[in-house]
Design an enzyme around this catalytic site. Structure first.
Site, short mmCIF file in Angstrom:
data_model
loop_
_atom_site.label_atom_id
_atom_site.label_comp_id
_atom_site.label_asym_id
_atom_site.label_seq_id
_atom_site.Cartn_x
_atom_site.Cartn_y
_atom_site.Cartn_z
N GLN A 49 0.89 -1.56 0.23
CA GLN A 49 0.07 -0.17 0.11
C GLN A 49 0.93 1.10 0.33
OE1 GLN A 49 -3.44 -0.41 2.96
NE2 GLN A 49 -2.08 -2.44 3.51
N ASN A 50 2.12 1.22 0.15
CA ASN A 50 3.12 1.92 0.11
C ASN A 50 3.28 2.79 -0.82
OD1 ASN A 50 2.97 1.59 2.82
ND2 ASN A 50 4.70 0.53 2.85
N ASP A 62 6.39 4.69 -1.31
CA ASP A 62 7.63 5.20 -1.22
C ASP A 62 8.51 3.73 -1.88
OD1 ASP A 62 7.55 3.24 2.31
OD2 ASP A 62 8.33 2.77 0.38
N HIS A 96 -1.38 1.07 -4.22
CA HIS A 96 -2.13 2.87 -4.19
C HIS A 96 -0.41 3.89 -4.89
CE1 HIS A 96 -3.65 1.57 -0.15
NE2 HIS A 96 -4.87 0.81 -1.83
N CYS A 121 -0.22 13.57 -15.66
CA CYS A 121 -0.68 15.43 -15.91
C CYS A 121 -2.44 15.22 -15.57
CB CYS A 121 -1.83 15.87 -16.80
SG CYS A 121 -2.28 16.87 -17.88
N CYS A 152 -4.66 14.64 -18.92
CA CYS A 152 -4.21 13.32 -19.87
C CYS A 152 -2.93 12.86 -19.66
CB CYS A 152 -4.00 15.06 -21.43
SG CYS A 152 -1.65 14.80 -21.07
N CYS A 174 -0.35 18.56 -22.27
CA CYS A 174 -1.46 20.19 -22.40
C CYS A 174 -1.41 20.95 -21.66
CB CYS A 174 -2.88 19.16 -21.61
SG CYS A 174 -2.92 19.17 -20.20
N SER A 234 -2.72 -1.10 9.31
CA SER A 234 -3.81 -0.95 10.31
C SER A 234 -4.96 -1.46 9.75
CB SER A 234 -4.00 1.17 10.64
OG SER A 234 -4.31 1.17 9.44
N ASN A 249 3.16 -6.27 13.19
CA ASN A 249 2.55 -4.99 13.91
C ASN A 249 2.63 -4.77 15.54
OD1 ASN A 249 1.24 -2.40 14.63
ND2 ASN A 249 -0.02 -3.27 12.70
C1 BV8 Z 1 -11.78 3.59 -3.74
C2 BV8 Z 1 -1.96 6.61 -1.35
C3 BV8 Z 1 -14.37 4.39 -4.45
C4 BV8 Z 1 -1.96 8.01 -1.39
C5 BV8 Z 1 -3.95 5.78 -0.12
C6 BV8 Z 1 -15.31 -0.10 2.46
C7 BV8 Z 1 -15.74 0.37 4.74
C8 BV8 Z 1 -14.98 1.75 4.29
C9 BV8 Z 1 -14.64 2.31 3.48
C10 BV8 Z 1 -14.02 2.60 2.26
C11 BV8 Z 1 -14.82 1.10 1.85
N1 BV8 Z 1 -14.23 1.25 0.44
C12 BV8 Z 1 -13.88 2.38 -0.15
C13 BV8 Z 1 -13.60 3.37 1.17
C14 BV8 Z 1 -13.19 4.48 1.36
C15 BV8 Z 1 -11.42 4.48 1.46
C16 BV8 Z 1 -11.02 4.17 2.68
O1 BV8 Z 1 -10.79 2.75 3.08
N2 BV8 Z 1 -11.58 5.18 4.27
C17 BV8 Z 1 -11.06 4.12 5.05
C18 BV8 Z 1 -9.65 5.30 5.29
C19 BV8 Z 1 -12.17 3.98 6.07
N3 BV8 Z 1 -11.14 3.07 0.46
C20 BV8 Z 1 -10.53 4.70 -0.68
O2 BV8 Z 1 -11.03 6.04 -1.19
C21 BV8 Z 1 -10.20 4.16 -1.81
N4 BV8 Z 1 -11.17 3.73 -3.39
O3 BV8 Z 1 -12.57 3.39 -2.92
O4 BV8 Z 1 -13.09 4.16 -4.42
C22 BV8 Z 1 -14.10 3.77 -5.84
C23 BV8 Z 1 -14.01 2.64 -7.14
C24 BV8 Z 1 -14.30 2.39 -8.47
C25 BV8 Z 1 -14.54 3.40 -9.18
C26 BV8 Z 1 -14.51 4.98 -8.55
C27 BV8 Z 1 -14.03 5.03 -6.99
C28 BV8 Z 1 -8.83 4.72 -2.13
C29 BV8 Z 1 -7.87 4.40 -0.67
C30 BV8 Z 1 -6.25 4.43 -1.15
C31 BV8 Z 1 -6.02 5.37 -0.65
N5 BV8 Z 1 -4.60 6.28 -1.15
N6 BV8 Z 1 -2.41 6.04 -0.01
C32 BV8 Z 1 -0.93 8.69 -0.22
O5 BV8 Z 1 -0.35 8.13 -0.01
O6 BV8 Z 1 -0.92 9.82 0.15
S1 BV8 Z 1 -4.40 4.75 1.50
C33 BV8 Z 1 -2.53 5.41 2.43
O7 BV8 Z 1 -2.89 4.85 3.66
C34 BV8 Z 1 -1.64 3.98 2.52
O8 BV8 Z 1 -1.28 3.92 1.57
C35 BV8 Z 1 -1.97 2.78 2.91
O9 BV8 Z 1 -3.41 2.14 2.89
C36 BV8 Z 1 -2.93 4.02 4.19
C37 BV8 Z 1 -2.37 3.71 5.10
O10 BV8 Z 1 -2.77 2.24 6.49
P1 BV8 Z 1 -1.40 1.71 6.49
O11 BV8 Z 1 -0.15 1.54 6.05
O12 BV8 Z 1 -1.88 0.66 7.51
O13 BV8 Z 1 -1.01 2.85 7.70
P2 BV8 Z 1 -1.18 3.46 9.06
O14 BV8 Z 1 -0.50 4.37 9.38
O15 BV8 Z 1 -3.09 3.20 8.97
O16 BV8 Z 1 -0.26 2.57 10.16
C38 BV8 Z 1 0.69 1.77 10.38
C39 BV8 Z 1 0.31 0.55 10.83
O17 BV8 Z 1 1.39 -0.75 10.92
C40 BV8 Z 1 -0.36 0.56 12.13
O18 BV8 Z 1 -1.16 -0.76 12.64
C41 BV8 Z 1 1.01 0.08 12.90
O19 BV8 Z 1 1.15 0.12 14.91
C42 BV8 Z 1 2.01 -0.72 12.95
N7 BV8 Z 1 3.62 -0.07 12.70
C43 BV8 Z 1 4.05 0.88 13.21
N8 BV8 Z 1 5.28 1.21 13.18
C44 BV8 Z 1 5.49 -0.16 12.96
C45 BV8 Z 1 4.57 -0.88 12.75
N9 BV8 Z 1 4.56 -2.13 12.00
C46 BV8 Z 1 5.43 -2.66 12.15
N10 BV8 Z 1 7.01 -2.41 11.77
C47 BV8 Z 1 6.80 -1.40 12.77
N11 BV8 Z 1 8.14 -0.41 12.94
ZN ZN Z 2 -1.91 16.73 -19.99
#
Ligand code: BV8
Ligand code: ZN
Length: 285
Positions: free
Chosen positions: A103-104, A106, A121, A129, A132, A186, A225, A249
């Protein structure tokens, strides 16, 4: 990390032939890349990442959103893969059928030795763009990835650098809003090549991830998470089809209930220990 859980997880990994490694922001935490749960710093601390990472935010204030991604891009360039990233590469080296799904946004899996992770992601390093979709070049003044030898520059930083201790050689521009470049085709604003909330995931990546999870004989979920969908469903697909799921985790997550083993600790420590538990002779990377 030791104990019966690690031994059991090691046994499951040693027995696997088609493992999937599914990662989230926690995978890169020990490299100094903030997770989505971590408080934002500086100018960004007053913004919720889930609000900034939306088409609406980019339409409303492209410079704010582009500036945020530029700051994150620079942060990742200053970071180094951690021992967890290298352990994932060691698993794939040992079991070439391993599929790494992240999902990262980076590039630390690639810099840690996994050439082609399935990117659900998108990436910080694939701007395009906003109109386009023409691919756009990265900002010319972006520093090279940390650890990259720079001819004539003071001794490049070596791996021994404490993980997460970002050191930048180049002075950092003011961390703030930045007007996005214009598309060479564009003229529309260039946007980051990531999937924003409300946007569909790239279908090829999602299909590849579901297929891998459905066909795997072990799924390792690391540092997520499991709150963002549809990505969070990938481990569930594997469990539903009978594959054991092992979670790494430090804290419990909604995935606990479907996991055969929960390894409570940081990825940078647990994953190398897991590789050694599975293959005592292996170099954990
Ligand atoms: C979509 C890119 C529709 C951008 C990202 C069903 C149920 C509920 C909601 C929804 C659903 N379906 C869709 C939704 C809406 C939404 C969603 O899920 N909302 C949530 C918040 C409720 N989903 C969407 O909008 C998705 N698109 O549904 O489109 C559609 C379909 C067809 C046509 C048109 C539209 C798109 C989702 C993607 C968004 N983009 N990233 C950017 O990065 O800027 S998501 C982004 O956040 C990350 O990529 C990642 O996925 C997420 C963060 O989660 P994690 O990676 O798990 O990180 P987090 O910080 O939460 O947790 C870290 C964990 O690590 C913790 O548990 C911690 O304890 C642990 N940890 C900490 N240190 C360590 C560790 N573990 C190990 N070692 C360590 N050292
Ligand atoms: Zn363009």
């Amino acid at each position: 990390m030791t104990g019966p859980e690690l031994a059991e997880a090691g046994r499951l990994l040693a027995a696997a032939r088609r493992p999937v490694v599914f990662t989230g922001a926690g995978m890169s935490a020990e490299s100094g890349v903030p997770t989505f749960r971590d408080a934002q710093t500086g100018l960004w601390q007053r913004y919720d990442p889930q609000e900034l990472a939306t088409p609406a935010a980019f339409r409303a204030d492209p410079a704010l959103v582009w500036g945020w991604y530029e700051a994150r891009r620079r942060g990742v360039r200053r970071a180094l893969p951690n021992p967890g990233h290298r352990a994932v590469a060691a698993i794939q080296a040992r079991l070439p059928a391993t599929v790494v799904i992240t999902q990262n946004v980076d590039d630390l899996h690639e810099r840690g030795g996994v050439p082609a992770p399935v990117r659900l992601h998108g990436s910080l390093f694939a701007p395009r763009c906003s109109a386009c979709a023409r691919p756009a070049p990265l900002p010319s003044d972006l520093p090279p990835p940390a650890g990259t030898p720079v001819p004539g520059a003071p001794e490049a930083r070596d791996e021994a650098e404490p993980p997460g201790g970002p050191v930048s050689h180049a002075p950092e521009p003011q961390d703030g809003p930045l007007t996005p470049p214009a598309c060479a085709g564009c003229g529309a604003p260039v946007r980051p090549g990531v999937v924003w909330f409300g946007e569909a995931l790239p279908s090829a990546a999602l299909d590849a991830a579901v297929e891998a999870a459905a066909g795997c004989d072990l799924l390792l979920t690391v540092g997520t998470s499991a709150l963002v969908h549809p990505a969070a469903e990938i481990p569930v697909v594997a469990a539903r089809l009978g594959a054991p799921v092992v979670q790494v985790n430090p804290v419990p997550t909604p995935l606990d209930a479907i996991c055969a083993v929960n390894l409570r600790g940081p990825a940078g420590e647990v994953l190398p220990a897991l590789v050694r538990a599975a293959w005592p002779d292996a170099d954990a990377g």
